[in-house]
Design an enzyme around this catalytic site. Structure first.
Site, PDB file in Angstrom:
ATOM      1  N   CYS A 160       0.819  -1.266  -0.032  1.00 15.41           N
ATOM      2  CA  CYS A 160       0.054  -0.058   0.146  1.00 15.41           C
ATOM      3  C   CYS A 160       0.814   1.248   0.030  1.00 15.41           C
ATOM      4  O   CYS A 160       0.826   2.008  -0.823  1.00 15.41           O
ATOM      5  CB  CYS A 160      -0.938  -0.058   1.168  1.00 15.41           C
ATOM      6  SG  CYS A 160      -2.236  -1.438   1.120  1.00 15.41           S
ATOM      7  N   ARG A 180      -0.574   4.041  -2.396  1.00 14.87           N
ATOM      8  CA  ARG A 180      -1.580   3.812  -3.460  1.00 14.87           C
ATOM      9  C   ARG A 180      -3.187   3.645  -2.856  1.00 14.87           C
ATOM     10  O   ARG A 180      -4.258   3.971  -3.564  1.00 14.87           O
ATOM     11  CB  ARG A 180      -1.460   2.912  -4.200  1.00 14.87           C
ATOM     12  CG  ARG A 180      -1.410   1.421  -3.667  1.00 14.87           C
ATOM     13  CD  ARG A 180      -1.601   0.189  -4.650  1.00 14.87           C
ATOM     14  NE  ARG A 180      -1.406  -0.989  -3.661  1.00 14.87           N
ATOM     15  CZ  ARG A 180      -2.522  -1.581  -3.208  1.00 14.87           C
ATOM     16  NH1 ARG A 180      -3.703  -1.046  -3.277  1.00 14.87           N
ATOM     17  NH2 ARG A 180      -2.594  -2.728  -2.460  1.00 14.87           N
ATOM     18  N   SER A 181      -3.409   3.057  -1.618  1.00 10.65           N
ATOM     19  CA  SER A 181      -4.615   2.736  -0.873  1.00 10.65           C
ATOM     20  C   SER A 181      -4.420   2.890   0.390  1.00 10.65           C
ATOM     21  O   SER A 181      -3.428   2.501   0.915  1.00 10.65           O
ATOM     22  CB  SER A 181      -4.736   1.352  -1.437  1.00 10.65           C
ATOM     23  OG  SER A 181      -5.799   0.863  -0.931  1.00 10.65           O
ATOM     24  N   CYS A 182      -5.435   3.478   0.935  1.00 12.63           N
ATOM     25  CA  CYS A 182      -5.543   3.927   2.584  1.00 12.63           C
ATOM     26  C   CYS A 182      -6.447   3.551   3.229  1.00 12.63           C
ATOM     27  O   CYS A 182      -7.801   4.380   3.034  1.00 12.63           O
ATOM     28  CB  CYS A 182      -4.810   5.166   2.631  1.00 12.63           C
ATOM     29  SG  CYS A 182      -4.526   5.818   4.187  1.00 12.63           S
ATOM     30  N   ASP A 183      -6.685   2.793   4.165  1.00  9.95           N
ATOM     31  CA  ASP A 183      -7.667   2.397   5.176  1.00  9.95           C
ATOM     32  C   ASP A 183      -7.428   3.534   6.254  1.00  9.95           C
ATOM     33  O   ASP A 183      -6.579   3.319   7.000  1.00  9.95           O
ATOM     34  CB  ASP A 183      -7.519   0.813   5.469  1.00  9.95           C
ATOM     35  CG  ASP A 183      -8.338   0.462   6.677  1.00  9.95           C
ATOM     36  OD1 ASP A 183      -9.047   1.101   7.368  1.00  9.95           O
ATOM     37  OD2 ASP A 183      -8.505  -0.821   6.904  1.00  9.95           O
ATOM     38  N   ILE A 222     -12.547   4.995   3.753  1.00 10.74           N
ATOM     39  CA  ILE A 222     -13.247   4.506   4.975  1.00 10.74           C
ATOM     40  C   ILE A 222     -14.326   3.456   4.585  1.00 10.74           C
ATOM     41  O   ILE A 222     -15.171   3.534   3.913  1.00 10.74           O
ATOM     42  CB  ILE A 222     -14.278   5.600   5.658  1.00 10.74           C
ATOM     43  CG1 ILE A 222     -13.056   6.710   6.113  1.00 10.74           C
ATOM     44  CG2 ILE A 222     -14.884   5.027   7.155  1.00 10.74           C
ATOM     45  CD1 ILE A 222     -13.877   8.012   6.940  1.00 10.74           C
ATOM     46  N   TYR A 223     -14.018   2.150   5.123  1.00  4.11           N
ATOM     47  CA  TYR A 223     -14.970   0.966   4.807  1.00  4.11           C
ATOM     48  C   TYR A 223     -16.371   1.068   5.513  1.00  4.11           C
ATOM     49  O   TYR A 223     -16.575   1.919   6.565  1.00  4.11           O
ATOM     50  CB  TYR A 223     -14.454  -0.261   5.330  1.00  4.11           C
ATOM     51  CG  TYR A 223     -13.268  -0.787   4.509  1.00  4.11           C
ATOM     52  CD1 TYR A 223     -13.488  -1.627   3.260  1.00  4.11           C
ATOM     53  CD2 TYR A 223     -12.039  -0.495   4.902  1.00  4.11           C
ATOM     54  CE1 TYR A 223     -12.257  -2.062   2.652  1.00  4.11           C
ATOM     55  CE2 TYR A 223     -10.788  -0.833   4.179  1.00  4.11           C
ATOM     56  CZ  TYR A 223     -11.103  -1.574   3.075  1.00  4.11           C
ATOM     57  OH  TYR A 223      -9.968  -2.095   2.358  1.00  4.11           O
ATOM     58  N   SER A 282     -11.080  -5.558   7.352  1.00  5.02           N
ATOM     59  CA  SER A 282     -11.168  -6.330   5.847  1.00  5.02           C
ATOM     60  C   SER A 282     -10.146  -6.944   5.601  1.00  5.02           C
ATOM     61  O   SER A 282      -9.058  -6.256   5.173  1.00  5.02           O
ATOM     62  CB  SER A 282     -11.908  -5.174   4.998  1.00  5.02           C
ATOM     63  OG  SER A 282     -13.006  -4.398   5.502  1.00  5.02           O
TER      64      SER A 282
HETATM   65  N1  LIG Z   1      -8.045  -3.650   5.335  1.00  2.00           N
HETATM   66  C1  LIG Z   1      -6.558  -3.352   5.677  1.00  2.00           C
HETATM   67  N2  LIG Z   1      -6.515  -2.224   6.253  1.00  2.00           N
HETATM   68  C2  LIG Z   1      -5.006  -2.046   6.683  1.00  2.00           C
HETATM   69  O1  LIG Z   1      -4.779  -1.061   7.314  1.00  2.00           O
HETATM   70  C3  LIG Z   1      -4.226  -3.275   6.324  1.00  2.00           C
HETATM   71  C4  LIG Z   1      -4.599  -4.324   5.725  1.00  2.00           C
HETATM   72  N3  LIG Z   1      -5.956  -4.510   5.187  1.00  2.00           N
HETATM   73  N4  LIG Z   1      -3.812  -5.255   5.404  1.00  2.00           N
HETATM   74  C5  LIG Z   1      -2.186  -5.083   5.440  1.00  2.00           C
HETATM   75  C6  LIG Z   1      -2.081  -4.198   6.566  1.00  2.00           C
HETATM   76  C7  LIG Z   1      -2.105  -4.658   7.903  1.00  2.00           C
HETATM   77  N5  LIG Z   1      -2.516  -3.433   8.715  1.00  2.00           N
HETATM   78  C8  LIG Z   1      -3.149  -3.349   9.858  1.00  2.00           C
HETATM   79  C9  LIG Z   1      -3.811  -4.824  10.444  1.00  2.00           C
HETATM   80  C10 LIG Z   1      -4.520  -4.493  11.565  1.00  2.00           C
HETATM   81  C11 LIG Z   1      -4.681  -3.465  12.090  1.00  2.00           C
HETATM   82  C12 LIG Z   1      -5.418  -3.520  13.597  1.00  2.00           C
HETATM   83  O2  LIG Z   1      -5.920  -4.319  13.654  1.00  2.00           O
HETATM   84  N6  LIG Z   1      -5.285  -2.470  14.352  1.00  2.00           N
HETATM   85  C13 LIG Z   1      -5.868  -2.291  15.693  1.00  2.00           C
HETATM   86  C14 LIG Z   1      -5.165  -3.064  16.729  1.00  2.00           C
HETATM   87  C15 LIG Z   1      -3.681  -3.135  16.656  1.00  2.00           C
HETATM   88  C16 LIG Z   1      -3.013  -3.987  17.662  1.00  2.00           C
HETATM   89  O3  LIG Z   1      -3.893  -4.209  18.718  1.00  2.00           O
HETATM   90  O4  LIG Z   1      -1.639  -4.066  17.612  1.00  2.00           O
HETATM   91  C17 LIG Z   1      -6.107  -0.928  15.952  1.00  2.00           C
HETATM   92  O5  LIG Z   1      -6.855  -0.326  16.923  1.00  2.00           O
HETATM   93  O6  LIG Z   1      -5.239  -0.161  15.506  1.00  2.00           O
HETATM   94  C18 LIG Z   1      -3.926  -2.374  11.813  1.00  2.00           C
HETATM   95  C19 LIG Z   1      -3.186  -2.050  10.612  1.00  2.00           C
HETATM   96  C20 LIG Z   1      -2.416  -2.316   7.966  1.00  2.00           C
HETATM   97  N7  LIG Z   1      -2.783  -3.036   6.697  1.00  2.00           N
HETATM   98  O1  LIG Z   2       0.033   0.028   5.322  1.00  3.76           O
HETATM   99  C1  LIG Z   2      -1.058  -0.267   4.968  1.00  3.76           C
HETATM  100  C2  LIG Z   2      -1.546  -1.420   4.216  1.00  3.76           C
HETATM  101  C3  LIG Z   2      -2.682  -1.660   3.965  1.00  3.76           C
HETATM  102  N1  LIG Z   2      -3.621  -0.583   3.931  1.00  3.76           N
HETATM  103  C4  LIG Z   2      -5.201  -0.720   3.425  1.00  3.76           C
HETATM  104  C5  LIG Z   2      -5.518  -0.288   2.332  1.00  3.76           C
HETATM  105  C6  LIG Z   2      -6.565  -0.890   1.851  1.00  3.76           C
HETATM  106  O2  LIG Z   2      -7.823  -0.782   2.438  1.00  3.76           O
HETATM  107  C7  LIG Z   2      -6.191  -2.273   2.022  1.00  3.76           C
HETATM  108  C8  LIG Z   2      -5.575  -2.943   1.029  1.00  3.76           C
HETATM  109  O3  LIG Z   2      -6.390  -3.499   0.024  1.00  3.76           O
HETATM  110  P1  LIG Z   2      -6.014  -3.144  -1.546  1.00  3.76           P
HETATM  111  O4  LIG Z   2      -7.458  -3.926  -2.256  1.00  3.76           O
HETATM  112  O5  LIG Z   2      -5.033  -3.962  -1.842  1.00  3.76           O
HETATM  113  O6  LIG Z   2      -5.984  -1.634  -2.034  1.00  3.76           O
HETATM  114  O7  LIG Z   2      -5.172  -2.324   3.119  1.00  3.76           O
HETATM  115  C9  LIG Z   2      -3.468   0.481   4.435  1.00  3.76           C
HETATM  116  O8  LIG Z   2      -4.190   1.577   4.588  1.00  3.76           O
HETATM  117  N2  LIG Z   2      -2.272   0.650   4.995  1.00  3.76           N
END
Ligand SMILES: Nc1nc(=O)c2c([nH]1)NC[C@@H]1CN(c3ccc(C(=O)N[C@@H](CCC(=O)O)C(=O)O)cc3)CN21
Ligand SMILES: O=c1ccn([C@H]2C[C@H](O)[C@@H](COP(=O)(O)O)O2)c(=O)[nH]1
Length: 283
Positions: A160, A180-183, A222-223, A282
């Site tokens: 990402c 490129r993509s940000c949750d 934002i999902y 997600s």
């Molecule tokens: N949909 C999605 N969003 C992302 O931000 C994301 C992905 N997928 N896949 C790859 C990585 C993994 N990342 C993640 C994965 C999980 C959390 C998460 O669950 N955060 C919680 C708890 C963190 C903890 O306890 O360490 C939070 O409240 O921030 C955050 C970023 C960022 N990336």
């Molecule tokens: O460092 C990160 C890693 C992942 N993300 C988020 C952005 C998207 O919501 C998903 C990846 O889905 P794609 O379909 O591959 O775009 O994970 C993030 O924000 N930051």
């Protein structure tokens, strides 16, 4: 952090709904956001309107710098954030390149530190950048990229935040990072910390002063299942004072980062935050 909250408000006010095939969910989306972190002035970009698990974010980026390709290695460093993408996504589980439990495939540092060359062998981009910057060299192409279009089918997820470009002006180091993509509720909370950290640690191990880090986001979303918590809970809260981030001064080289560094080497002073919010994730 004002820039973060402004982006959240902008998505809610101006975002458009986009259906996402990979996750099967809709996302409220805007295109293009530019965030700036003044690392030299110590302005650590941490979210205070909910508890941020900032150490998890640092563990992730250290894993990328080390070239990890396995969620178990990330867990050993102190974060479970790669467990779901490595083990709970059916498309990846069916991928013939997956090497078994916890394998993430060719992504992030696994490609960045070992980037295949069309004429054979591979390039360790980070080693070259650290060597150049340490000697005061900026060749106008000090780019650490994780994006290899010919290897995307061999990874559990496309990177990402996929490019980090370092620049020197005199003794001051700058960073331009592109995503490129940000949750925004979950990922950005970590990505802001990671961009700040990357400039701070690279300045420290190359003997430069940190300047500013510029964080470009293309698709910020934002999902649908996160929207209510963001709009009606997190955005109703008042931000608190920003904490100070401290790095162990004994970290002096890339080898230090690759070998003995743990999360104990990083500290926050004065982190005040509102109640945690558990946003849906997600896969
Ligand atoms: N949909 C999605 N969003 C992302 O931000 C994301 C992905 N997928 N896949 C790859 C990585 C993994 N990342 C993640 C994965 C999980 C959390 C998460 O669950 N955060 C919680 C708890 C963190 C903890 O306890 O360490 C939070 O409240 O921030 C955050 C970023 C960022 N990336
Ligand atoms: O460092 C990160 C890693 C992942 N993300 C988020 C952005 C998207 O919501 C998903 C990846 O889905 P794609 O379909 O591959 O775009 O994970 C993030 O924000 N930051």
């Amino acid at each position: 952090m004002k820039q973060y909250l402004d982006l959240c408000h902008r998505i809610i006010d101006e975002g458009e709904w986009v259906a996402n095939k990979r996750t099967g969910k809709r996302c409220l989306t805007v295109i293009n956001a530019d965030l700036t972190y003044n690392v030299g002035a110590g302005e650590f970009p941490l979210v205070t309107t909910r508890k941020s698990y900032w150490k998890s974010a640092i563990a992730e980026i250290i894993g990328y710098l080390r070239g990890y390709d396995n969620a178990a290695d990330f867990r050993a460093l102190g974060t479970k954030t790669w467990d779901a993408n490595a083990n709970n996504n059916q498309v990846w589980l069916n991928n013939p390149y997956r090497k078994g439990e916890d394998d993430m495939g060719l992504c992030y540092g696994a490609i960045g530190r070992n980037f295949p060359k069309p004429d054979g062998g591979s390039v360790d981009q980070l080693r070259l950048i650290v060597d150049d910057l340490s000697q005061g060299i900026d060749n106008r192409g000090e780019i650490f990229t994780f994006y290899h279009p010919g290897a995307l089918h061999m990874a559990c997820l496309r990177p990402c935040m996929y490019s980090h470009h370092f620049s020197l002006l005199g003794d001051t180091l700058y960073l331009n990072s592109t995503q490129r993509s940000c949750d925004v509720p979950l990922g950005l909370n970590f990505n802001m910390v990671q961009v700040y950290f990357l400039l701070a640690i690279m300045a420290q191990i190359t003997g430069k002063k940190p300047g500013k880090a510029y964080h470009k986001i293309v698709n910020a979303h934002i999902y649908e299942d996160q929207l209510e918590l963001m709009r009606d809970v997190q955005l109703k809260r008042k931000p608190l004072a920003v904490p100070t981030f401290k790095i162990n001064p004994n970290i002096k080289t890339l080898e230090d980062l690759e070998t003995w560094v743990t999360l104990e080497d990083f500290e926050l002073e004065g982190y005040e935050y509102h109640e945690p919010i558990a946003y849906p994730f997600s896969v």
